[in-house]
Scaffold this motif. Structure first.
Motif, short mmCIF file in Angstrom:
data_model
loop_
_atom_site.label_atom_id
_atom_site.label_comp_id
_atom_site.label_asym_id
_atom_site.label_seq_id
_atom_site.Cartn_x
_atom_site.Cartn_y
_atom_site.Cartn_z
N PRO A 2 0.96 -0.98 0.41
CA PRO A 2 0.10 0.10 0.24
C PRO A 2 0.93 0.87 -0.70
CG PRO A 2 -0.07 -1.39 1.99
CD PRO A 2 0.62 -2.18 1.10
N LYS A 3 -0.15 1.99 -0.91
CA LYS A 3 0.89 3.69 -0.75
C LYS A 3 1.41 4.21 0.52
CE LYS A 3 2.30 7.08 -3.46
NZ LYS A 3 3.51 7.06 -3.26
N THR A 4 2.44 4.68 0.72
CA THR A 4 2.10 5.47 2.07
C THR A 4 1.86 6.64 2.15
OG1 THR A 4 4.26 4.36 2.87
CG2 THR A 4 3.67 6.18 3.59
N PHE A 5 1.05 7.56 3.72
CA PHE A 5 0.87 8.52 3.23
C PHE A 5 1.75 9.25 3.83
CE2 PHE A 5 -0.61 11.88 6.11
CZ PHE A 5 -1.79 12.82 4.60
N PHE A 6 2.55 10.23 2.89
CA PHE A 6 3.71 11.03 3.49
C PHE A 6 3.38 12.49 3.91
CE2 PHE A 6 8.22 12.78 0.79
CZ PHE A 6 8.42 13.62 2.46
N ILE A 7 3.74 12.69 5.19
CA ILE A 7 3.36 14.05 4.62
C ILE A 7 4.10 14.99 5.68
CG2 ILE A 7 2.54 13.62 7.24
CD1 ILE A 7 0.77 15.92 7.57
N THR A 8 4.51 16.66 5.03
CA THR A 8 5.90 17.39 5.60
C THR A 8 5.11 18.55 6.55
OG1 THR A 8 5.71 18.71 3.72
CG2 THR A 8 7.25 16.43 4.15
N THR A 233 14.98 21.13 -0.57
CA THR A 233 15.22 19.43 -0.52
C THR A 233 15.28 18.97 0.01
OG1 THR A 233 17.08 20.53 -2.26
CG2 THR A 233 17.07 18.66 -1.78
N ASN A 234 15.04 19.42 1.81
CA ASN A 234 15.05 18.49 2.91
C ASN A 234 13.72 17.50 2.52
OD1 ASN A 234 12.85 19.23 4.92
ND2 ASN A 234 12.71 20.37 4.02
N TYR A 235 12.98 18.22 1.83
CA TYR A 235 11.34 17.34 1.80
C TYR A 235 11.33 16.10 0.96
CZ TYR A 235 9.08 21.71 2.69
OH TYR A 235 8.98 22.91 3.29
N ILE A 236 12.59 15.87 0.30
CA ILE A 236 13.22 14.40 -0.94
C ILE A 236 14.78 14.14 0.21
CG2 ILE A 236 11.66 15.08 -2.69
CD1 ILE A 236 13.92 16.22 -3.69
N SER A 237 15.53 14.73 0.21
CA SER A 237 16.13 14.59 0.39
C SER A 237 16.36 13.12 1.98
CB SER A 237 17.42 15.29 0.66
OG SER A 237 16.49 16.09 2.62
N PHE A 238 15.02 13.41 3.10
CA PHE A 238 15.30 12.56 4.00
C PHE A 238 14.07 11.74 3.06
CE2 PHE A 238 17.40 15.74 6.08
CZ PHE A 238 18.03 15.96 6.03
N TRP A 259 6.16 8.88 -1.82
CA TRP A 259 6.16 10.52 -2.90
C TRP A 259 4.96 10.02 -3.93
CZ3 TRP A 259 8.21 14.73 -1.99
CH2 TRP A 259 8.15 15.89 -2.81
N PRO A 260 4.43 11.40 -3.48
CA PRO A 260 4.16 12.39 -3.61
C PRO A 260 3.57 13.08 -2.51
CG PRO A 260 2.45 12.46 -4.49
CD PRO A 260 3.02 10.92 -4.78
N ALA A 261 4.07 14.29 -1.35
CA ALA A 261 3.89 14.62 -0.03
C ALA A 261 2.37 15.62 0.06
CB ALA A 261 4.86 14.70 0.30
#
Length: 517
Positions: A2-8, A233-238, A259-261
């Motif tokens: 399942p896709k992960t729910f990504f939140i920043t 870039t932190n949103y993708i680098s981490f 991704w995406p967040a």
RNA sequence: GCCAGGGUAGCUCAGUGGUAGAGCAGGGGACUCAUAAGCCCUUGGUCGGGAGUUCGAAUCUCCCCCCUGGCACCA
């Protein structure tokens, strides 16, 4: 899988201590993240700190410590606050870390090789005292630079630029195509208007002679990158992004699964930072339109209508509030008294008001009186009796509406539904008058019926409340003597076993006495 | 100046064409299981100002005022 729910969330600048606005954003993200965990989604919640830049360098110099030590201290303050506020994130971004540096440099190199970054010279007026170039904004009405800038000289400086304007048309078409790129929708309108006026490219470097607390450009060691490519870039680098792969499909699965967040930001950093720079950066490094992040833009807490700022001396320190009223009280206030996307006025009196009215008098007291009656009349054992409870239907409505408003990130609305249900329960007690039923042996079944329904209602409330007040929800479970693991599926009516033995009542939210503020 | 948001009961806000709403605060009442909590009833508003469209406007149109944010101008 399942896709992960990504939140920043936005990463906070480690130049000064956190204030109430920082706390609001993180709690909002935490609540949304917890809601998705409640739904059994995989959740990846990323937050952190932005540690580079000129202000940090200056503040560090002022206190006489190296920047690395300076940011460490402030970083701890943020991390400590999130712990106290029960903000449960899955990954912590620190922009001075090696993995971040690698991604930033990898992206810069790729864009440089692709001709998206170029070198240019720019001339302007420079304040030696403030160590910055001055724009026309800094001029006095008479056209001169004021004395506060000290000596101002004309200077030429070489820098690197990102071809932002080349992507303007793409961004416009993307925003036209995707109506929920930004929430609320009026913010998307605002962004669209801003993009139309966009002209010129983006300066992304600083010569080391001016700023050396940053990430070095991989193609020119005389420069560090300035703000945008570092912080955003932190949103993708981490999240596991690998700069060596130019297409999204070739990214490692740890990244692709997330991704995406959903990115939560304040209204001050939509234009231009996230709405323009960040979206264009992603587009330039090969992210397709359907892989653009969604931006959830929140409003601000004002103080008696005025903007909160250090210079006005009206900063509200969340740590002080937590010490006075507790983490749950602050979380509750921040989530209940502002509509997502709107501004609100912060008031300590209002925090107390809402805590006492909603949490102490309504919810806390409902738990307390229910358990008390169960013990007084039935030795703490609740027994199934009679048919369906009128509360069952109400609870089902509540769950449905709760899911509806959470889908639109309207946390305040979810809270008000919960409070309506709590009032329904309190009214139900008054109508049923269990203290009268208890005196009449012939109506013993009716008393069992209602006590059981109330305990069940409280169980449902605990499940739904857990995303907003995790600690209080656990305490409700403890007092009800049930498991304190929460799943949305458990909010369905009928989970409490027959002949269940309830725990002892303990005031859950002691009233805040307001002798004087 | 341009764009956007807001101006509705003492406070915080909901309400986008059809007899002004909620919560809190204030007032009154009946009750007593409970954190002197809860429940019921209730006072309170010329919906920023003005003009217009309409049988009817908080809601649509135009003008103006005030607050907030962004952008620009101001050299």
């Amino acid at each position: 899988m399942p896709k992960t729910f990504f939140i920043t969330t936005a990463i906070d600048y480690t130049n000064s201590a956190p204030h109430i606005g920082h706390a609001y954003e993180k709690v909002l993200a935490d609540v949304i993240a917890r809601y998705h965990r409640l739904k059994d989604d995989n959740v990846f919640f990323l937050t952190g700190v932005d540690q580079h830049g000129q202000k940090v360098q200056q503040s560090a110099a002022k206190t006489g410590v190296p920047p690395s030590e300076f940011v460490k201290a402030i970083t701890q303050k943020f991390a400590h606050l999130w712990k106290k506020l029960d903000v449960q994130y899955d990954e912590w971004a620190e922009t001075t870390s090696d993995r971040h540096k690698q991604v930033v440099q990898g992206i810069l190199q790729r864009l440089f090789d692709a001709g998206q970054i170029y070198n240019d010279k720019q001339a302007g007026y420079y304040s030696i005292r403030q160590e910055q170039f001055l724009t026309d904004k800094e001029r006095n009405p008479d056209g001169q630079f004021g004395a506060e800038w000290g000596q101002v000289e004309f200077r030429e400086e070489e820098n690197y630029y990102f071809r932002l304007s080349q992507h303007k048309d793409w961004l416009l078409s993307y925003l036209d195509k995707r109506k929920d790129a930004v929430i609320p929708d009026f913010r998307q309108t605002e962004l669209r208007n801003a993009v139309e006026k966009l002209s010129g490219d983006l300066c992304i470097s600083r010569p080391k002679s001016r700023l050396d607390w940053g990430i070095e450009l991989p193609f020119d060691e005389e420069f560090v990158t300035y703000v945008w490519f570092d912080a955003l870039t932190n949103y993708i680098s981490f999240a596991g992004y690998d700069a060596a792969h130019s297409t999204l499909n070739s990214q490692p699965s740890v990244f692709r699964d997330k991704w995406p967040a959903l990115q939560i930001i304040g209204k001050d950093i939509l234009v231009p930072a996230h709405g323009i720079y960040w979206l264009i950066m992603l587009h330039a490094i090969g992210f397709p339109d359907d892989q653009m992040p969604q931006l959830l833009v929140h409003g601000w807490w004002n103080l008696s209508g005025a903007k909160m700022s250090k210079s006005a001396g009206n900063i509200v320190d969340p740590s002080v509030l937590i010490e006075k009223y507790g983490s749950e009280a602050l979380r509750y206030y921040l989530m209940s008294d502002i509509a997502t996307g709107q501004d609100a006025d912060f008031s300590e009196e209002r925090l107390i008001e809402r805590y006492n009215a909603d949490l102490a008098n309504s919810l806390g007291n409902l738990l307390n009186r229910t358990l008390n009656m169960a013990h007084r009349y039935r030795d703490g054992v609740v027994t199934k009796a009679g048919g369906d409870s009128p509360l069952a239907r109400q609870a089902a409505d509540l769950v449905r509406e709760y899911n509806g408003v959470f889908g639109r990130f309207e946390v305040h609305a979810a809270i008000s539904r919960l409070m309506e249900f709590t009032t329904t329960c309190n009214t139900y007690i008054e109508m049923s008058a269990p203290w009268k039923l208890a005196k009449d042996p012939e109506r013993s079944d009716a008393l069992d019926h209602m006590l059981f329904a109330l305990a069940e209602a409280l169980r449902v409330i605990a499940v739904l409340t857990s995303v907003i007040l995790p600690s209080a929800a656990r305490q409700i479970c403890y007092q009800l003597n049930i498991r304190d693991e929460f799943r949305l599926a458990d909010a369905d009516w009928g989970g409490l076993p027959d002949k269940h033995h309830l725990g002892k009542p303990v005031p859950l939210f002691p009233r805040i006495e307001t002798t004087e503020l």
